[in-house]
Design a protein around this motif. Sequence first.
Motif, PDB file in Angstrom:
ATOM      1  N   ALA A 105      38.849  39.626  44.105  1.00 54.69           N
ATOM      2  CA  ALA A 105      37.572  39.283  44.746  1.00 54.69           C
ATOM      3  C   ALA A 105      36.913  40.476  45.426  1.00 54.69           C
ATOM      4  N   LEU A 106      37.658  41.546  45.695  1.00 59.63           N
ATOM      5  CA  LEU A 106      37.135  42.657  46.500  1.00 59.63           C
ATOM      6  C   LEU A 106      35.847  43.255  45.936  1.00 59.63           C
ATOM      7  N   GLY A 107      35.831  43.524  44.632  1.00 56.39           N
ATOM      8  CA  GLY A 107      34.648  44.133  44.030  1.00 56.39           C
ATOM      9  C   GLY A 107      33.413  43.272  44.193  1.00 56.39           C
ATOM     10  N   ASN A 108      33.570  41.969  44.009  1.00 56.35           N
ATOM     11  CA  ASN A 108      32.431  41.056  44.140  1.00 56.35           C
ATOM     12  C   ASN A 108      32.014  40.852  45.589  1.00 56.35           C
ATOM     13  N   ILE A 109      32.956  40.916  46.536  1.00 51.99           N
ATOM     14  CA  ILE A 109      32.595  40.829  47.955  1.00 51.99           C
ATOM     15  C   ILE A 109      31.636  41.963  48.307  1.00 51.99           C
ATOM     16  N   ALA A 110      32.000  43.183  47.912  1.00 46.48           N
ATOM     17  CA  ALA A 110      31.136  44.338  48.171  1.00 46.48           C
ATOM     18  C   ALA A 110      29.807  44.209  47.429  1.00 46.48           C
ATOM     19  N   TYR A 111      29.855  43.697  46.215  1.00 45.28           N
ATOM     20  CA  TYR A 111      28.662  43.535  45.370  1.00 45.28           C
ATOM     21  C   TYR A 111      27.669  42.560  46.004  1.00 45.28           C
ATOM     22  N   TYR A 112      28.151  41.385  46.403  1.00 48.02           N
ATOM     23  CA  TYR A 112      27.276  40.391  47.021  1.00 48.02           C
ATOM     24  C   TYR A 112      26.725  40.882  48.354  1.00 48.02           C
ATOM     25  N   ALA A 113      27.594  41.478  49.165  1.00 48.42           N
ATOM     26  CA  ALA A 113      27.158  41.945  50.489  1.00 48.42           C
ATOM     27  C   ALA A 113      26.085  43.025  50.358  1.00 48.42           C
ATOM     28  N   GLY A 150      39.951  33.597  37.918  1.00 44.25           N
ATOM     29  CA  GLY A 150      38.597  34.148  37.970  1.00 44.25           C
ATOM     30  C   GLY A 150      37.662  33.309  38.812  1.00 44.25           C
ATOM     31  N   LEU A 151      37.693  31.995  38.631  1.00 37.98           N
ATOM     32  CA  LEU A 151      36.798  31.109  39.386  1.00 37.98           C
ATOM     33  C   LEU A 151      37.138  31.102  40.879  1.00 37.98           C
ATOM     34  N   VAL A 152      38.431  31.048  41.200  1.00 39.05           N
ATOM     35  CA  VAL A 152      38.825  31.040  42.614  1.00 39.05           C
ATOM     36  C   VAL A 152      38.464  32.366  43.282  1.00 39.05           C
ATOM     37  N   SER A 153      38.659  33.476  42.581  1.00 37.77           N
ATOM     38  CA  SER A 153      38.328  34.787  43.164  1.00 37.77           C
ATOM     39  C   SER A 153      36.822  34.923  43.389  1.00 37.77           C
ATOM     40  N   MET A 154      35.997  34.366  42.486  1.00 42.00           N
ATOM     41  CA  MET A 154      34.547  34.405  42.674  1.00 42.00           C
ATOM     42  C   MET A 154      34.128  33.533  43.854  1.00 42.00           C
ATOM     43  N   LEU A 155      34.807  32.402  44.040  1.00 43.93           N
ATOM     44  CA  LEU A 155      34.517  31.540  45.187  1.00 43.93           C
ATOM     45  C   LEU A 155      34.856  32.261  46.495  1.00 43.93           C
ATOM     46  N   ILE A 156      35.990  32.946  46.521  1.00 43.48           N
ATOM     47  CA  ILE A 156      36.378  33.723  47.704  1.00 43.48           C
ATOM     48  C   ILE A 156      35.337  34.805  47.983  1.00 43.48           C
ATOM     49  N   ALA A 157      34.869  35.461  46.911  1.00 45.23           N
ATOM     50  CA  ALA A 157      33.878  36.525  47.075  1.00 45.23           C
ATOM     51  C   ALA A 157      32.574  35.988  47.654  1.00 45.23           C
TER      52      ALA A 157
END
Length: 311
Positions: A180-188, A103-110
């Motif tokens: 990480a995909l969902g959070n990448i779109a969320y942050y962007a 979870g932490l690594v995927s959030m960092l990637i995002a």
Amino acid sequence: MLKYVLKRLLSAVFTLAIILTIVFFLLRQMPIEGYFDNFDKMSEAAIQSKLRQMGLNDPFFVQLKRFFADLLHGDLGASAKYRVGESVAVIIRQKAPISIEFGLVSMLIALVLGVPLGAAMARSKVWDRFGTVFIVLINAVPSAIYYIFIQMYGTQLLGTKMLFDKTLPVTWILPLFSMALGNIAYYAMWLRRYMVDEMTHDYVKLARAKGVPTRRIMMKHVFRNAVVPMIQYLPTSLLYTVCGSIYIESLYSIPGMGGLLVEVISLQDNPMVQALVMIFSCIGIVGLLIGDLLMAAVDPRISFVKKEGSR
């Protein structure tokens, strides 16, 4: 500030209690087979004896009171089917580190990919079109479809196994990227929205009139001000990570809590389901609380005290 924190903590505890009560009630409506690993081989007398021993014949509110009392003492019960008789807390302690790490690594990637994408979308029409298509795709298409697509074609591209192997780091890439995909779109999406909004403010027009370079305006003023409201969404993105991990860990056979929840639901292991739902609920509630507190910490203009005469 302290009063607000205490109020939010009480609200979080109350919300969690309601969630656990609902889950407890729903699980009690399920067939009693969920509490026995060899139900078909047991006699009716043995079943009734076991039910009395577990207190499942008691009135609902008596069972609920006992459940919360045990919970306050750290007793999550014992597994009924997954690992018969073993403590639920022990099983979760074995699974939690893997889920936390992923979870932490995927959030960092995002963060590394999503924040620059959002900033680029606000500055460039080409990146805006690309990012918009990506965000719409991630939000419109059911996640299970592109998770399977990534697994099928990603493993061929990387030349690796489809399932997770702790000894092969290359097998970590696809599940981490998928998570990480969902959070990448969320942050962007949110950063782009806040940056575009900031660009309409008078201070940006004044800076341009003074001849300040566009890049400096974007990075020193617009980006910095747009990041402030973004911070409240960082802990909230834990929810996206949790939701994604439940399916992805099962898809890649990752021995974490997400895959465990899917497995114990299929086994109808009620004590395990109850404990895992509580943990995931806690993660979501704590994430929302931390988001509000971070928002206040980075923006001193925010006040938690109602002004006199406000409604």
